[in-house]
Design an enzyme around this catalytic site. Sequence first.
Site, PDB file in Angstrom:
ATOM      1  N   HIS A 160      -3.024   1.969  -5.507  1.00  0.00           N
ATOM      2  CA  HIS A 160      -3.694   0.636  -5.490  1.00  0.00           C
ATOM      3  C   HIS A 160      -3.743   0.136  -6.812  1.00  0.00           C
ATOM      4  O   HIS A 160      -4.099  -1.329  -6.929  1.00  0.00           O
ATOM      5  CB  HIS A 160      -5.067   0.943  -4.583  1.00  0.00           C
ATOM      6  CG  HIS A 160      -5.096   0.140  -3.383  1.00  0.00           C
ATOM      7  ND1 HIS A 160      -4.424   0.740  -2.227  1.00  0.00           N
ATOM      8  CD2 HIS A 160      -5.896  -0.415  -2.915  1.00  0.00           C
ATOM      9  CE1 HIS A 160      -4.628  -0.034  -1.393  1.00  0.00           C
ATOM     10  NE2 HIS A 160      -5.564  -0.853  -1.560  1.00  0.00           N
ATOM     11  N   ARG A 216      -0.864  -2.153  -6.834  1.00  0.00           N
ATOM     12  CA  ARG A 216      -1.233  -3.318  -5.963  1.00  0.00           C
ATOM     13  C   ARG A 216      -2.108  -4.266  -6.516  1.00  0.00           C
ATOM     14  O   ARG A 216      -1.917  -5.795  -6.337  1.00  0.00           O
ATOM     15  CB  ARG A 216      -1.890  -2.695  -4.534  1.00  0.00           C
ATOM     16  CG  ARG A 216      -2.288  -3.744  -3.298  1.00  0.00           C
ATOM     17  CD  ARG A 216      -2.810  -3.257  -2.349  1.00  0.00           C
ATOM     18  NE  ARG A 216      -3.247  -3.909  -1.383  1.00  0.00           N
ATOM     19  CZ  ARG A 216      -2.666  -4.776  -0.645  1.00  0.00           C
ATOM     20  NH1 ARG A 216      -1.467  -4.698  -0.317  1.00  0.00           N
ATOM     21  NH2 ARG A 216      -3.398  -5.340   0.514  1.00  0.00           N
ATOM     22  N   ARG A 261       0.689  -1.095  -0.054  1.00  0.00           N
ATOM     23  CA  ARG A 261      -0.054  -0.058  -0.185  1.00  0.00           C
ATOM     24  C   ARG A 261       0.786   1.236  -0.001  1.00  0.00           C
ATOM     25  O   ARG A 261       2.025   1.205   0.399  1.00  0.00           O
ATOM     26  CB  ARG A 261      -1.109   0.024   1.382  1.00  0.00           C
ATOM     27  CG  ARG A 261      -1.757  -1.326   1.402  1.00  0.00           C
ATOM     28  CD  ARG A 261      -2.504  -1.367   2.454  1.00  0.00           C
ATOM     29  NE  ARG A 261      -3.472  -2.519   2.655  1.00  0.00           N
ATOM     30  CZ  ARG A 261      -3.096  -3.508   3.113  1.00  0.00           C
ATOM     31  NH1 ARG A 261      -2.051  -3.780   3.619  1.00  0.00           N
ATOM     32  NH2 ARG A 261      -4.087  -4.594   3.195  1.00  0.00           N
ATOM     33  N   TYR A 286     -10.674 -10.781  -6.962  1.00  0.00           N
ATOM     34  CA  TYR A 286      -9.686 -11.142  -7.912  1.00  0.00           C
ATOM     35  C   TYR A 286     -10.088 -12.478  -8.785  1.00  0.00           C
ATOM     36  O   TYR A 286      -9.342 -12.616 -10.020  1.00  0.00           O
ATOM     37  CB  TYR A 286      -8.056 -11.074  -7.483  1.00  0.00           C
ATOM     38  CG  TYR A 286      -7.885  -9.733  -6.825  1.00  0.00           C
ATOM     39  CD1 TYR A 286      -7.395  -8.445  -7.634  1.00  0.00           C
ATOM     40  CD2 TYR A 286      -8.099  -9.667  -5.375  1.00  0.00           C
ATOM     41  CE1 TYR A 286      -6.881  -7.627  -7.116  1.00  0.00           C
ATOM     42  CE2 TYR A 286      -7.635  -8.216  -5.061  1.00  0.00           C
ATOM     43  CZ  TYR A 286      -7.157  -7.211  -5.991  1.00  0.00           C
ATOM     44  OH  TYR A 286      -6.937  -6.099  -4.998  1.00  0.00           O
ATOM     45  N   HIS A 346      -3.507  -9.345   3.369  1.00  0.00           N
ATOM     46  CA  HIS A 346      -5.028  -9.341   3.301  1.00  0.00           C
ATOM     47  C   HIS A 346      -5.319  -9.865   4.840  1.00  0.00           C
ATOM     48  O   HIS A 346      -4.812 -10.678   5.228  1.00  0.00           O
ATOM     49  CB  HIS A 346      -5.626 -10.022   2.429  1.00  0.00           C
ATOM     50  CG  HIS A 346      -5.766  -9.254   1.149  1.00  0.00           C
ATOM     51  ND1 HIS A 346      -6.187  -9.739  -0.136  1.00  0.00           N
ATOM     52  CD2 HIS A 346      -5.693  -7.866   0.711  1.00  0.00           C
ATOM     53  CE1 HIS A 346      -6.108  -8.798  -1.296  1.00  0.00           C
ATOM     54  NE2 HIS A 346      -5.867  -7.564  -0.530  1.00  0.00           N
ATOM     55  N   LYS A 388      -1.937  -3.064   7.754  1.00  0.00           N
ATOM     56  CA  LYS A 388      -3.193  -2.704   7.875  1.00  0.00           C
ATOM     57  C   LYS A 388      -3.995  -3.605   8.767  1.00  0.00           C
ATOM     58  O   LYS A 388      -4.826  -3.391   9.794  1.00  0.00           O
ATOM     59  CB  LYS A 388      -4.163  -2.275   6.690  1.00  0.00           C
ATOM     60  CG  LYS A 388      -5.338  -2.011   6.868  1.00  0.00           C
ATOM     61  CD  LYS A 388      -6.045  -1.911   5.305  1.00  0.00           C
ATOM     62  CE  LYS A 388      -7.490  -1.438   5.560  1.00  0.00           C
ATOM     63  NZ  LYS A 388      -8.311  -1.159   4.276  1.00  0.00           N
TER      64      LYS A 388
END
Length: 420
Positions: free
Chosen positions: A366, A369, A271, A401, A392, A296
């Site tokens: 992003h 990413r 990120r 995805y 994630h 995150k």
Amino acid sequence: MLERYFLRPATVDRIRANFAGAYIEHYVGWLRAQGYADRNVFRRVPILCQFGEFASTRGAIDGQTALDHVEAFAQHWVAIHGKSCRSDAARAKVAHDARNPVRQMLELALHGSVGRHRQRKPFPFEAEAPGFAGYLRDERGLKADTVERHAFYLNGLSAFLDSAGAASLASVSPPLLAAFLVERCVGLARTSRRDLCGTLRIFLRYCHRERLVERDLSAVVEVPRVHRLANVPRGITWEEVRDMLSCVDRRCALGRRDYAMLLLLVTYGLRGIEVAQLTLEDIDWQHERLNVPQRKAGHWSAYPLASVVGEAIIDYLKNGRPQTTDRHVFFRSMAPWRPITSAAVSSAAVRYLQRAGVRVHRAGAHTLRHTCVQRLVDAQFSLKTIGDYVGHRSAQSTKIYTKVDVAALREVAMGNGEVL
């Protein structure tokens, strides 16, 4: 330090005799240490000298009392030097050009640094709900950036209530909330509308829990439904990645920095905030490993340091990074030398995507990413492996995805439509 810029002794003596002379000389040394060009010194010192005279005639006796006269001086400067301005924006720029160096000089004199001692804006509704910010941080475990996002939405609510004549939180009603949402949601994306409504629900539920309002109004605010799999991931092809990287001019410090950042984004799926927060300690050169702490999801990741990424970082560290004791890896390309922000990382990605002629919805950090994740999906890695690789928290974040085989859909769209 003044003698380096002003050759005439009389000029140096006149500056030092000024009320703010000591502050000015200290500030000039800071400008030089921060890498400001000489022209900035020559432009700012006369402004500072005039401020010293202005503040002295108004009774200022030191840097603290001089703070009270900064805004008045800015308006005084505009009255003299803004006569030819034809718009409010032009006059505001003239005021900023006078106000900014004065504030920097006084911050440096009073606090020893610049830009870190600005007065903190009060959290929205802090007088009526003083514990809400602490509730977000401590009970809900939200990070500072997320707390600021909640504050942004609540600032909008506070301004709306003031304009509507609502005296306190106790006067908030369902019609007022509905009117606020109708006005505020115009032009917002679906996810922003969801976040706004979510913030309101959390805040209203907290106010009722703390007996700040009699009725729990959180149920009045309906959060719009946003389907997780509603959008196609905004990645680009690997050929487009090569085109983007080829647009970077690595002959200058800015290009060396941006090239290293872009490689980190597309190679590891980082990120923008994770790139901005990298420090020299996060790069283990001996074991050829890149550590990404405080992700995150609340964990950290370790990656093998790819040779192309390592070479790009070394090139920037040797030939582009400013000489500073700060341990961050990436810095602004212009003075003052400060660590780069996540917004600047995303802006760099946008800049080179546009130069390469790559069109993508909501271009930014992003985008790269998503490109990294899509490449891993195409290579048939498991969702668990991909999720762990890009940090994630949940497998649901990775499933988006897998919903579309873009290549297969393209073949169908370009075919004759017959089903065999």
